[in-house]
Design a protein around this motif. Structure first.
Motif, short mmCIF file in Angstrom:
data_model
loop_
_atom_site.label_atom_id
_atom_site.label_comp_id
_atom_site.label_asym_id
_atom_site.label_seq_id
_atom_site.Cartn_x
_atom_site.Cartn_y
_atom_site.Cartn_z
N VAL A 88 0.87 -1.36 -0.02
CA VAL A 88 0.14 0.01 -0.08
C VAL A 88 0.83 1.14 -0.04
O VAL A 88 1.73 1.27 1.00
N LEU A 89 0.78 2.09 -1.23
CA LEU A 89 1.49 3.21 -1.17
C LEU A 89 1.23 4.35 -0.28
O LEU A 89 -0.02 4.20 0.19
N LYS A 90 1.96 5.43 -0.23
CA LYS A 90 1.54 6.62 0.63
C LYS A 90 0.26 7.23 0.00
O LYS A 90 -0.53 7.82 0.76
N SER A 91 0.04 7.02 -1.32
CA SER A 91 -1.27 7.78 -1.86
C SER A 91 -2.22 7.09 -1.62
O SER A 91 -3.44 7.16 -2.04
N GLY A 92 -2.10 5.55 -1.19
CA GLY A 92 -3.25 4.92 -0.99
C GLY A 92 -3.46 3.93 -1.96
O GLY A 92 -4.33 3.01 -1.90
N LYS A 93 -2.83 4.01 -3.17
CA LYS A 93 -2.90 3.06 -4.13
C LYS A 93 -2.17 1.71 -3.72
O LYS A 93 -1.51 1.77 -2.81
N VAL A 94 -2.72 0.50 -4.08
CA VAL A 94 -2.39 -0.83 -3.85
C VAL A 94 -1.45 -1.23 -5.14
O VAL A 94 -2.27 -1.47 -6.25
N LYS A 95 -0.17 -1.57 -4.77
CA LYS A 95 0.68 -2.07 -5.80
C LYS A 95 0.88 -3.44 -6.00
O LYS A 95 0.91 -4.19 -4.81
N ARG A 96 0.90 -4.11 -7.15
CA ARG A 96 1.03 -5.54 -7.14
C ARG A 96 2.03 -6.07 -8.30
O ARG A 96 2.01 -4.97 -9.62
N MET A 97 2.42 -6.96 -8.49
CA MET A 97 3.25 -7.49 -9.50
C MET A 97 2.29 -8.40 -10.48
O MET A 97 1.32 -8.77 -10.07
N LYS A 98 2.69 -8.49 -11.96
CA LYS A 98 1.75 -9.06 -12.75
C LYS A 98 2.05 -10.74 -12.68
O LYS A 98 3.29 -11.19 -12.28
N ALA A 99 1.26 -11.49 -12.93
CA ALA A 99 1.34 -12.89 -13.16
C ALA A 99 1.85 -13.27 -14.32
O ALA A 99 2.20 -12.61 -15.24
N TYR A 100 2.13 -14.75 -14.32
CA TYR A 100 2.57 -15.36 -15.75
C TYR A 100 3.88 -15.25 -16.15
O TYR A 100 4.61 -15.16 -17.22
N LYS A 101 4.90 -14.83 -15.10
CA LYS A 101 6.16 -14.65 -15.24
C LYS A 101 7.06 -15.57 -14.50
O LYS A 101 8.20 -15.19 -14.44
N SER A 102 6.95 -16.50 -14.22
CA SER A 102 7.48 -17.60 -13.26
C SER A 102 8.12 -18.82 -13.92
O SER A 102 9.26 -19.00 -13.74
N HIS A 103 7.40 -19.46 -14.89
CA HIS A 103 8.02 -20.48 -15.67
C HIS A 103 7.47 -20.70 -16.79
O HIS A 103 6.30 -19.75 -17.38
N LEU A 104 7.75 -21.81 -17.78
CA LEU A 104 7.14 -21.73 -19.08
C LEU A 104 7.33 -20.39 -19.90
O LEU A 104 6.36 -20.18 -20.74
N LEU A 105 8.47 -19.99 -19.88
CA LEU A 105 8.64 -18.75 -20.44
C LEU A 105 9.26 -18.74 -21.79
O LEU A 105 9.38 -17.64 -22.67
N THR A 106 9.66 -19.93 -22.32
CA THR A 106 10.49 -20.01 -23.52
C THR A 106 9.39 -19.65 -24.79
O THR A 106 10.04 -19.14 -25.84
N HIS A 107 8.12 -20.05 -24.70
CA HIS A 107 7.20 -19.61 -25.74
C HIS A 107 6.51 -18.22 -25.75
O HIS A 107 6.01 -18.01 -26.52
N LYS A 108 6.85 -17.59 -24.57
CA LYS A 108 6.60 -16.24 -24.49
C LYS A 108 7.42 -15.24 -25.12
O LYS A 108 8.49 -15.29 -24.94
N SER A 109 7.00 -14.32 -25.95
CA SER A 109 7.57 -13.42 -26.43
C SER A 109 8.48 -12.40 -25.58
O SER A 109 7.90 -12.14 -24.54
N SER A 110 9.55 -11.99 -26.05
CA SER A 110 10.35 -10.97 -25.20
C SER A 110 9.34 -9.78 -24.74
O SER A 110 9.66 -9.38 -23.88
#
Length: 67
Positions: free
Chosen positions: A18-40
């Motif tokens: 939770v940032l000072k501004s009150g926004k809630v920050k998160r990271m995106k999904a689908y970045k942990s494995h099976l990355l070879t077929h995903k584009s750069s």
């Protein structure tokens, strides 16, 4: 009698900030494995953080009472 303290949801604490501004920050999904077929381009976009909006942010803030 002492006031009962709320517990922080540990799973949410590891995933959201939770940032000072009150926004809630998160990271995106689908970045942990099976990355070879995903584009750069796709993998590069997944690196960036994003923010929760509306009801989702409200729910997460309730799970993180002291942040």
């Amino acid at each position: 009698m002492a006031k009962i303290k709320m517990k922080t949801h540990r799973g949410a604490a590891k995933r959201f900030k939770v940032l000072k501004s009150g926004k809630v920050k998160r990271m995106k999904a689908y970045k942990s494995h099976l990355l070879t077929h995903k584009s750069s381009k796709r993998k590069r976009r997944l690196r960036k953080a994003t923010y929760l909006e509306g009801a989702s942010a409200k729910t997460i803030k309730r799970l993180l009472p002291y942040s």
